[in-house]
Enzyme design. Structure first.
Site, mmCIF file in Angstrom:
data_model
loop_
_atom_site.group_PDB
_atom_site.id
_atom_site.type_symbol
_atom_site.label_atom_id
_atom_site.label_comp_id
_atom_site.label_asym_id
_atom_site.label_seq_id
_atom_site.Cartn_x
_atom_site.Cartn_y
_atom_site.Cartn_z
ATOM 1 N N GLN A 10 98.581 3.483 44.106
ATOM 2 C CA GLN A 10 97.314 2.526 44.443
ATOM 3 C C GLN A 10 97.694 1.745 45.760
ATOM 4 O O GLN A 10 97.221 0.779 45.955
ATOM 5 C CB GLN A 10 97.038 1.580 43.419
ATOM 6 C CG GLN A 10 96.409 2.706 42.170
ATOM 7 C CD GLN A 10 95.796 1.793 41.375
ATOM 8 O OE1 GLN A 10 95.844 0.553 40.967
ATOM 9 N NE2 GLN A 10 94.637 2.292 40.672
ATOM 10 N N LYS A 55 102.223 -7.871 45.249
ATOM 11 C CA LYS A 55 102.347 -8.235 43.796
ATOM 12 C C LYS A 55 103.753 -9.096 43.669
ATOM 13 O O LYS A 55 103.626 -10.196 42.798
ATOM 14 C CB LYS A 55 102.580 -6.755 42.916
ATOM 15 C CG LYS A 55 102.226 -7.242 41.458
ATOM 16 C CD LYS A 55 102.072 -5.857 40.842
ATOM 17 C CE LYS A 55 101.846 -6.025 39.285
ATOM 18 N NZ LYS A 55 101.811 -4.794 38.361
ATOM 19 N N MET A 87 62.074 6.075 52.984
ATOM 20 C CA MET A 87 62.215 5.844 54.437
ATOM 21 C C MET A 87 62.628 6.927 55.212
ATOM 22 O O MET A 87 62.081 7.411 56.226
ATOM 23 C CB MET A 87 63.055 4.591 54.546
ATOM 24 C CG MET A 87 63.258 4.041 55.993
ATOM 25 S SD MET A 87 61.630 3.769 56.530
ATOM 26 C CE MET A 87 61.581 1.836 56.395
HETATM 27 C C1 LIG Z 1 74.633 3.648 51.656
HETATM 28 C C2 LIG Z 1 73.326 4.085 52.457
HETATM 29 N N1 LIG Z 1 72.968 5.576 52.272
HETATM 30 C C3 LIG Z 1 72.048 5.996 53.079
HETATM 31 C C4 LIG Z 1 71.102 5.147 53.873
HETATM 32 C C5 LIG Z 1 70.241 5.797 54.522
HETATM 33 N N2 LIG Z 1 68.935 5.223 54.082
HETATM 34 C C6 LIG Z 1 68.183 4.434 54.243
HETATM 35 S S1 LIG Z 1 66.650 3.905 53.571
HETATM 36 C C7 LIG Z 1 67.231 5.287 52.719
HETATM 37 C C8 LIG Z 1 65.907 5.762 51.464
HETATM 38 C C9 LIG Z 1 65.827 4.700 50.522
HETATM 39 O O1 LIG Z 1 65.100 5.029 49.378
HETATM 40 P P1 LIG Z 1 64.868 4.196 48.120
HETATM 41 O O2 LIG Z 1 65.774 3.397 47.734
HETATM 42 O O3 LIG Z 1 64.000 5.141 47.325
HETATM 43 O O4 LIG Z 1 63.529 3.388 48.775
HETATM 44 P P2 LIG Z 1 62.232 3.807 49.545
HETATM 45 O O5 LIG Z 1 62.404 4.110 51.149
HETATM 46 O O6 LIG Z 1 61.697 4.839 49.020
HETATM 47 O O7 LIG Z 1 61.453 2.319 49.407
HETATM 48 C C10 LIG Z 1 68.117 6.053 52.827
HETATM 49 C C11 LIG Z 1 68.627 7.098 52.218
HETATM 50 C C12 LIG Z 1 71.412 3.797 53.689
HETATM 51 N N3 LIG Z 1 70.633 2.827 54.440
HETATM 52 N N4 LIG Z 1 72.590 3.426 53.040
#
Ligand SMILES: Cc1ncc(C[n+]2csc(CCOP(=O)(O)OP(=O)(O)O)c2C)c(N)n1
Lengths: 587, 193
Positions: free
Chosen positions: A138, A187, A502
């Site tokens: 670790q 540690k 999005m």
């Molecule tokens: C950790 C992470 N992975 C990928 C992304 C890219 N990303 C931005 S918005 C999104 C979609 C979010 O989906 P959801 O939570 O269903 O929300 P919605 O847009 O449908 O309201 C993604 C994959 C990100 N911002 N953060």
């Protein structure tokens, strides 16, 4: 945080007598860590134990009545919870994690806090000094990982250094432009006795580190001159206003000068949204008027914001006609993205205090009318449609509007990342300051659930509502366990469109509707919540929305409300990436 | 437009700072041409001399970010005409015959280089000065059999006495800039605007 607030805070802390009598006795490194935290006025720690931090957890056991420890379910949750806590409590949030995987799990949250200037202090255990660099069990080089994403980090291998380093950590985290710090403790240093008796002194300065300076007279004069002559002045509010607690000064300044006010994503709730001078949000999914009129203003005064690329779009066409007054505590922000005419390196509160007496009382009626015209256009093309459900589908905007009405704009809204975040940012009405938490700079999915219970701990008297997408929820879904175990009455709304919405929107608009791996087949969220011991309800129809929201708000305990929303709704306005503020589209 | 900059950074002598400073360059994909670090005449204070080729329009932003690192005390960014600078090089040349030896020593002499070490079958020549002088010496010696060659990074001293002493204040135990000086810091005495 302004110097004034900091002083007030320090006085408050001094007033509470440390709950220990260990000063001037010999303690070991672990106890020194705990005593130091108590001396800093820490009351809450978010963490997760493991081999390399066990001595500290053991010391914590003896002080568990003085320090509340929240056992999260994943270390990323600890960092976001600490962020939420810090922003609501107005003092650094604290995280514990073990070496290796514990420390690497902190990384996302630390990066998030760095980009959003949130003060958190992370304490990680490390393998014993003799094992450093040997790929011991670790062991990871957390210092090298943390360096680019912390304001400061330090590895301790000598127990006698602990009080000094922790004092430094807290001072650095909260002063100037706040940010995350990390202290990694071997540690053996946790186990070993200090050679000298424990003694703690809070830091007030560090050589070579000047967190803030006073605004210069010549900048104040020049800024006032520009503002007094301006025909179309425009004020941008950023997170710095909230960090320096300058909301009152901001309001006074605006009411005297009658300048239109727009907010960045992280500046939301610093200025009341129903104020006549408030014109909306800046940036990629901000309001139409503020974006378009950025390129019409003759003087822009930007307070505590950094001209992030999500705000400016293409810099080559950004506000070229305007003289820019940039107020920021961080000297490295001056001229980083835009070249200011007046660069005022100062705390927002002090700068506004100095400006208020020298700016003229003014009226800018025709200029306000231009914002109004564009708002009306946005209203009929976008907002109206977002507010009113058609027969089949609930809209995200509609949920947020009703939530705002029902909470009277006084709840703390914690939004995750995606379409639901932009809807929450666009349609929440804020009547109180410090009512908006979200991951702005890093855009970290999974932020909201842990940040919401952190926020609730930082401000137990406030209603905290997390607004989360179905994708984001599943990034930190396990923190439902933390919420349940801690008995925190956090309200959770999942806006479920069965998509990574999005990303799907971008694929639709810019990748010819090639929906590449964005559809989610979701679990039964309500059943999951119930499994954790949290009550919930799934709302599928518009006529159930009202009462569902009422149940959520009236619940005395944590509650999960899943709302099935329009599957392929899009968030507009939108500034396509790489384009300028002028290119913002309404459809 | 790219120019050559010699960045001089004074820091506390803490471990990890080298890393923190070089990250600023690597994350912007700036190649460091040379880097020299040593302790200064003041105990606990280190001096970094970093040479890069970089955009004129972006250098100030870079300096501002270096200055932000906690533990960094002062940063100067200099163009070549603002500093005295030099490097040191060693050349190990095999000398199998007397004539060859004579020839090599003569080159060294003509180029103000020193014989740092001499043994039966090779000579080590030490040459300090500007990069061009060092490479000229290298070219002249090469035909005679240079088997090992090394060169230090640049070291540099700021020409402007006033500028230096003003900012050196921060290296005093309790010294710190006034607000006025702080505003002027990133730009070597010239204000941003
Ligand atoms: C950790 C992470 N992975 C990928 C992304 C890219 N990303 C931005 S918005 C999104 C979609 C979010 O989906 P959801 O939570 O269903 O929300 P919605 O847009 O449908 O309201 C993604 C994959 C990100 N911002 N953060």
């Amino acid at each position: 945080m302004s110097i004034a607030t900091e002083n007030a805070q320090q006085l408050a802390v001094q007033a509470i007598k440390p709950k220990h009598e260990k000063t001037n006795t010999i303690v070991n490194g672990s106890e020194a860590v705990i005593l130091s935290l108590i001396e800093e006025g820490v009351d809450t720690i978010f963490g997760y134990p493991g081999g390399a931090i066990m001595p500290i957890y053991d010391a914590l056991f003896h002080y568990r009545h003085a320090l509340n420890h929240i056992l999260v379910r994943h270390e990323q949750g600890a960092t976001h919870a600490a962020e939420g806590y810090a922003q609501m409590a107005g003092k650094p949030g604290v995280c514990f994690a073990t070496s290796g995987p514990g420390a690497t799990n902190l990384i996302t949250g630390i990066a998030d806090a760095m980009l959003d200037s949130v003060p958190i202090v992370c304490i990680t255990g490390q393998v014993a000094e003799k094992f450093l660099g040997t790929d011991a069990f670790q062991e990871t080089d957390v210092m090298s990982l943390a360096m680019p994403i912390t304001k400061w980090c330090y590895q301790v291998a000598d127990p006698d250094e602990i009080p000094l380093i922790i004092a430094k950590a807290f001072y650095i985290a909260r002063s100037g432009r706040p940010g995350p710090v990390l202290v990694d403790i071997t540690k053996d240093a946790q186990f070993a006795d200090m050679r000298k008796p424990f003694k703690y002194e809070k830091r007030r300065q560090i050589k070579g580190y000047k967190p803030a300076c006073k605004p210069r007279d010549k900048d104040i004069t020049k800024a006032a001159e520009l503002l007094n002559q301006a025909k179309r002045p425009f004020l941008f509010v950023g997170h710095g206003v909230l960090l320096s607690k300058a909301e009152k000064e901001l309001l006074e300044f605006v009411e005297k000068t009658d300048i239109p006010v727009a907010s960045t994503l992280l500046g939301l709730s610093a200025f009341p949204t129903d104020h006549p001078n408030y014109v909306g949000m800046l940036g990629m999914h901000g309001n139409y008027g503020p974006n378009k009129l950025t390129n019409k203003a003759d003087v822009i005064i930007a307070v505590g914001m950094r001209f992030d690329d999500r705000v400016t779009g293409n810099l080559d066409t950004y506000a070229k006609q305007a003289k820019i007054i940039h107020i920021d505590i961080d000297h490295a922000e001056m001229g980083k993205n835009v070249t200011p005419t007046v660069a005022m390196i100062a705390d927002a509160k002090e700068a506004l205090q100095d400006l208020i007496p020298v700016v003229n009382e003014n009226k800018h009626e025709s200029w306000h009318l231009e914002f109004k015209k564009l708002y009306d256009e946005e209203y009929s093309k976008v907002i109206e449609k977002d507010f009113i459900a058609n027969d089949e589908h609930i809209k995200m905007g509609e949920v947020i509007r009703r939530l705002s009405e029902k909470t009277n704009g006084e709840a703390v809204i914690v939004a995750d990342v995606g379409q639901h975040q932009m809807s929450a940012a666009r349609y929440s009405k804020f009547r109180k300051t410090d009512s908006w938490l979200t991951s702005g700079g890093l855009g970290t999915m999974g932020y909201a659930l842990p940040a919401s219970f952190g926020a609730k701990m930082g401000a137990p008297d406030r209603e905290v509502v997390a607004v989360i997408g179905d994708g984001c929820f599943q990034m930190t879904i396990q923190e439902l366990g933390t919420i349940a175990q801690s008995g925190l009455p956090v309200k959770i709304i999942i806006l479920n469109n069965n998509y990574l919405g999005m990303v799907r929107q971008w694929q639709q608009l810019f990748f010819d509707t090639r929906y590449s791996f964005v559809e989610l087949s979701n679990p039964d969220f309500i059943m999951i919540a119930k499994g954790f011991g949290i009550n919930g309800h799934k709302c599928m129809h518009a006529d159930d929305l009202d009462s569902s929201l009422d149940t959520l708000i009236n619940s005395k305990e944590a509650y999960l409300l899943e709302i099935v929303v329009e599957k392929e709704g899009n968030v507009f306005p939108m500034m396509p990436s790489g384009m300028g503020v002028d290119d913002i589209r309404l459809e | 437009m790219k120019r050559r900059y010699t960045i001089i950074v004074f820091t506390e002598n803490n471990f990890g700072l080298l890393n923190r400073i070089t990250i600023i360059f690597s994350r912007r994909r700036i190649n460091i041409e040379s880097l020299t670090v040593s302790e200064t005449e003041r105990k606990g204070i280190s001096r970094f001399t970093i040479v890069i080729d970089y955009d004129e329009s972006k250098i100030r932003k870079l300096i501002q970010q270096i200055r932000k690192i906690i533990g960094v005390l002062v940063v100067f960014e200099n163009e070549d005409d603002q500093v005295f600078f030099g490097q040191i090089a060693y050349f190990k040349v095999i000398t199998s015959s007397f004539e060859q030896r004579e020839k090599v020593m003569e080159i060294a002499h003509r180029h103000q280089a020193k014989i740092a070490f001499s043994s039966e079958d090779y000579i080590v020549i030490e040459k300090s000065g500007k990069e061009e002088d060092i490479s000229t010496t290298l070219h002249l010696l090469e035909p005679h059999g240079v088997v090992e060659y090394c060169k230090s990074g640049r070291i540099a001293i700021v020409k402007d006495q006033h500028r230096f002493s003003k900012y050196a204040k921060n290296m005093d135990p309790e010294g710190w800039y006034s607000d006025e000086e702080f505003h002027e810091l990133p730009l070597n005495g010239k204000h941003l605007l």
